[in-house]
Design an enzyme around this catalytic site. Structure first.
Site, short mmCIF file in Angstrom:
data_model
loop_
_atom_site.label_atom_id
_atom_site.label_comp_id
_atom_site.label_asym_id
_atom_site.label_seq_id
_atom_site.Cartn_x
_atom_site.Cartn_y
_atom_site.Cartn_z
N SER A 49 -74.68 123.98 5.48
CA SER A 49 -73.59 123.95 6.45
C SER A 49 -73.79 122.79 7.44
CB SER A 49 -73.49 125.31 7.16
OG SER A 49 -72.23 125.47 7.76
N ASP A 201 -69.67 128.55 1.90
CA ASP A 201 -70.82 128.18 2.71
C ASP A 201 -72.14 128.60 2.05
OD1 ASP A 201 -72.85 128.42 4.97
OD2 ASP A 201 -71.14 127.69 6.10
#
Length: 344
Positions: A49, A201
């Site tokens: 991320s 993610d």
């Protein structure tokens, strides 16, 4: 007789960078201080991320021009993120700034956007799948050159939506889409498609995973820059705070499992029950600001206001400075993190 003017060899480290939205500016500060130390060489990075963005920028900078360029590129990326945020109608209000916890809790547009994201999917709210951060990372990083680079090694992680498996993108696969896949929060952005697979993610499976750094061999020292607090001071009551804590627990769980396995393997090596010539003994170090980051509002992870990012950067620089002052001599020799106390 050794030359007293000759500098000792640099200590090599690997960096594991957690994700955490705007809190990634803390990592910016940590990286800036580590890169400024000419006694250290970064051998590899793994990130998820916001950690993937930081890792990608640093890897490209180091391969193209060394630590000085990497620091410049970090500045360019985070200042660019602040400029993008300044164009948004969702800004911290004077009451938010007075609260001092980085929040946007008094911003009605933030709450409206948060409510809409729970009622409608990004396929409905953002049908064109626009993400300004993709353009920013593509502007800052020369991905073609990065794919051809040899050092430092770079690993970026995402979660396969359909089978739940962790995908680790390496140098040859590195593209803006790979970085965006690692940072794709499913309530905000459409799944990123790469070669027919769809990704969310990476934090759902590894925030960040440590095993790519171990499997590559090389330096035994891994420095984890941790953004998601393991401990918090009180039970969250607000819906946003509860959701944030659920995500934090989920995103930390894989890291904690890996730390327990590393502790188990290290104990076996130290007892002579595993052949040290065939198994890597890993030294774990952590740089964090758990108390300060735990005290920030859940909404602060969406706050890319320049003043807030600068505050986090300064905090990161200070924590890295403390780490180097207290633990530099241990690098290459032993862990400075008590894995039992921290992760068990």
């Amino acid at each position: 007789m050794p030359d007293p003017t000759e500098k000792p060899p640099k200590k090599r480290i690997k960096l594991a960078l957690q994700g955490g939205g705007s809190h990634g500016a803390f990592t910016w500060g940590v990286l800036d201080r580590l890169l400024a130390d000419d006694r250290i060489e970064v051998e590899a990075l793994v990130g998820t991320s916001a950690g993937a963005m930081n890792a990608t920028v640093v890897a490209d900078g180091l391969s193209r021009g060394g630590p000085a360029l990497a620091r410049e590129m970090l500045d360019q990326f985070w200042n660019g993120a602040a400029k993008l945020a300044a164009r948004s109608p969702i800004q911290p209000t004077p009451m938010d700034r007075a609260a001092g916890n980085g929040s946007m809790d008094y911003q009605p547009l933030f709450h409206m956007a948060d409510m809409l994201s729970r009622m409608f999917s990004p396929y409905e709210l953002n049908p064109r799948n626009q993400n300004p951060l993709r353009d920013l990372i593509d502007e800052v990083v020369d991905f073609e050159r990065l794919r051809a680079a040899v050092m430092p090694r770079l690993f970026v992680c995402a979660t396969n939506v359909l089978n739940g498996r962790l995908k680790v993108f390496e140098h040859a696969e590195m593209t803006p889409d790979a970085v965006m896949a690692s940072a794709c929060l499913p309530m905000l952005f459409q799944a990123v498609e790469i070669n027919g697979a769809h990704y969310w993610d990476g934090g759902y499976c590894g925030n960040p995973p440590i095993f790519p750094l171990i499997y590559m061999s090389g330096a035994p020292d891994i420095v984890i820059v941790q953004l998601n607090p393991i401990n918090i001071p009180e039970v969250p009551h607000g819906s946003r705070a509860i959701l944030d804590r659920v995500n934090t627990l989920s995103f930390n769980s894989s890291l904690m499992r890996e730390m327990r396995m590393i502790k188990f393997m290290t104990d076996l090596i130290d007892k002579g029950e595993l052949d040290a010539s065939k198994h890597t003994r890993v030294n774990i170090h952590c740089i964090d600001a758990e108390e300060e980051l735990a005290g920030l509002s859940a909404s602060s992870k969406m706050n890319a206001d320049a003043a807030f990012l600068k505050r986090l950067r300064i905090l990161g620089e200070a924590r890295a400075e403390t780490f180097l002052a207290e633990h530099f001599d241990a690098i290459g020799h032993r862990s400075t993190t008590d894995l039992v106390a921290r992760f068990f």
